[in-house]
Design an enzyme around this catalytic site. Structure first.
Site, PDB file in Angstrom:
ATOM      1  NE  ARG A 126      -3.544   2.439   2.454  1.00  0.00           N
ATOM      2  CZ  ARG A 126      -4.095   2.999   3.521  1.00  0.00           C
ATOM      3  NH1 ARG A 126      -3.906   2.502   4.733  1.00  0.00           N
ATOM      4  NH2 ARG A 126      -4.822   4.092   3.378  1.00  0.00           N
ATOM      5  CG  HIS A 127      -0.851   5.023  -0.914  1.00  0.00           C
ATOM      6  ND1 HIS A 127      -0.953   5.883   0.159  1.00  0.00           N
ATOM      7  CD2 HIS A 127      -2.112   4.678  -1.232  1.00  0.00           C
ATOM      8  CE1 HIS A 127      -2.221   6.056   0.474  1.00  0.00           C
ATOM      9  NE2 HIS A 127      -2.954   5.320  -0.361  1.00  0.00           N
ATOM     10  N   GLY A 128       2.446   5.000   0.843  1.00  0.00           N
ATOM     11  CA  GLY A 128       2.766   5.657   2.116  1.00  0.00           C
ATOM     12  C   GLY A 128       1.654   6.585   2.569  1.00  0.00           C
ATOM     13  CE  LYS A 129      -0.981   7.670   8.845  1.00  0.00           C
ATOM     14  NZ  LYS A 129      -0.871   7.645  10.311  1.00  0.00           N
ATOM     15  CD  GLU A 187      -0.305  17.491   2.712  1.00  0.00           C
ATOM     16  OE1 GLU A 187      -1.283  18.054   2.185  1.00  0.00           O
ATOM     17  OE2 GLU A 187       0.858  17.921   2.633  1.00  0.00           O
ATOM     18  CG  LEU A 188      -6.556  14.073   1.078  1.00  0.00           C
ATOM     19  CD1 LEU A 188      -7.134  13.679  -0.277  1.00  0.00           C
ATOM     20  CD2 LEU A 188      -7.511  15.038   1.776  1.00  0.00           C
ATOM     21  CG  ASN A 189      -3.785   8.010   3.954  1.00  0.00           C
ATOM     22  OD1 ASN A 189      -2.726   7.621   3.506  1.00  0.00           O
ATOM     23  ND2 ASN A 189      -4.940   7.680   3.400  1.00  0.00           N
ATOM     24  NE  ARG A 216      -3.864   7.535  -2.665  1.00  0.00           N
ATOM     25  CZ  ARG A 216      -4.890   7.913  -3.418  1.00  0.00           C
ATOM     26  NH1 ARG A 216      -4.802   9.008  -4.166  1.00  0.00           N
ATOM     27  NH2 ARG A 216      -6.012   7.197  -3.438  1.00  0.00           N
ATOM     28  CD  GLU A 274      -8.530   2.766  -2.824  1.00  0.00           C
ATOM     29  OE1 GLU A 274      -8.887   1.706  -3.420  1.00  0.00           O
ATOM     30  OE2 GLU A 274      -8.068   2.770  -1.667  1.00  0.00           O
TER      31      GLU A 274
END
Length: 218
Positions: free
Chosen positions: A14-17, A19-21, A65, A93
């Protein structure tokens, strides 16, 4: 076990964390926000963890991302010479329609279905993508790659909802359980193998973040 059994091994990340996460907003197939410093750091750590795996190919979502995460991972790898890298719209996604970028309402019925009962999820009211569409398009990518690389090691970098539903579907779970074990952690690694004479995949590692240093998240 036959001596000559062919097996494709997929490393799903899974992509890195982002701002929206962090701000707990919907971040689907039609929106992107930058990786946070912690997201970049975790992607680099994931890359170091996988640095001695000689991938035959990398298949990456066309969202920024995921592409950025994949770049940080591959930069650490010792076997890039001749690596095939492909970008796939079908690894983007799930699309949330009018909800893209909106704050996640924890009391919303469809949000709860998405998390716990994907078989009941109906995004029609806000123009979102169905789970069936998401799993069909991502599975298509995986099946094509496993035919192309019957003995291959393949890196897949994509997204949280896409990966957990795809993985659970590939191992043969029924649709109501496609979110089991989720959400996957950012930059977590899940390894699946499929012998080419089998229809189902076997899990070798799931949601692995053991390699992450215990830095305090900023």
């Amino acid at each position: 076990m036959k001596g000559m059994e062919h097996m494709t091994t997929f490393y799903f990340v899974r992509h890195g964390k982002t701002e929206l996460n962090l701000s707990l907003r919907f971040q689907g197939g039609e929106i992107d926000s930058p990786l946070l410093p912690i997201g970049i750091e975790q992607a680099i750590q994931a890359g170091r963890y996988l640095c001695d795996i000689s991938f035959d190919m990398a298949a990456i979502s066309t969202q920024k991302r995921a592409m950025d995460t994949a770049n940080y991972i591959l930069k650490e790898n010792n076997y890039l010479d001749g690596l095939t890298v492909q970008y796939h719209d079908n690894l983007r996604e799930i699309r949330f329609g009018e909800r893209e970028g909106a704050e996640i309402d924890q009391t919303d019925e469809q949000t709860n279905h998405l998390r716990k009962r994907p078989d009941l999820y109906d995004p029609a009211a806000f123009g979102g993508e169905t789970i069936d569409s998401l799993v069909a398009r991502s599975t298509q990518v995986i099946e094509r790659i496993s035919k192309q690389y019957p003995d291959g090691k393949v890196l897949i970098v994509a997204h949280g909802v896409l990966l957990i539903t795809l993985i659970n579907s590939l191992v043969g779970k029924e649709k109501s359980k496609w979110r089991e074990g989720g959400p996957l952690a950012n930059t977590s690694i899940t390894i699946l193998e499929k012998a080419n004479d089998q229809s189902k995949y076997m899990i070798r590692a799931f949601n692995d973040i053991s390699y992450q240093s215990k830095n305090e998240e900023a």
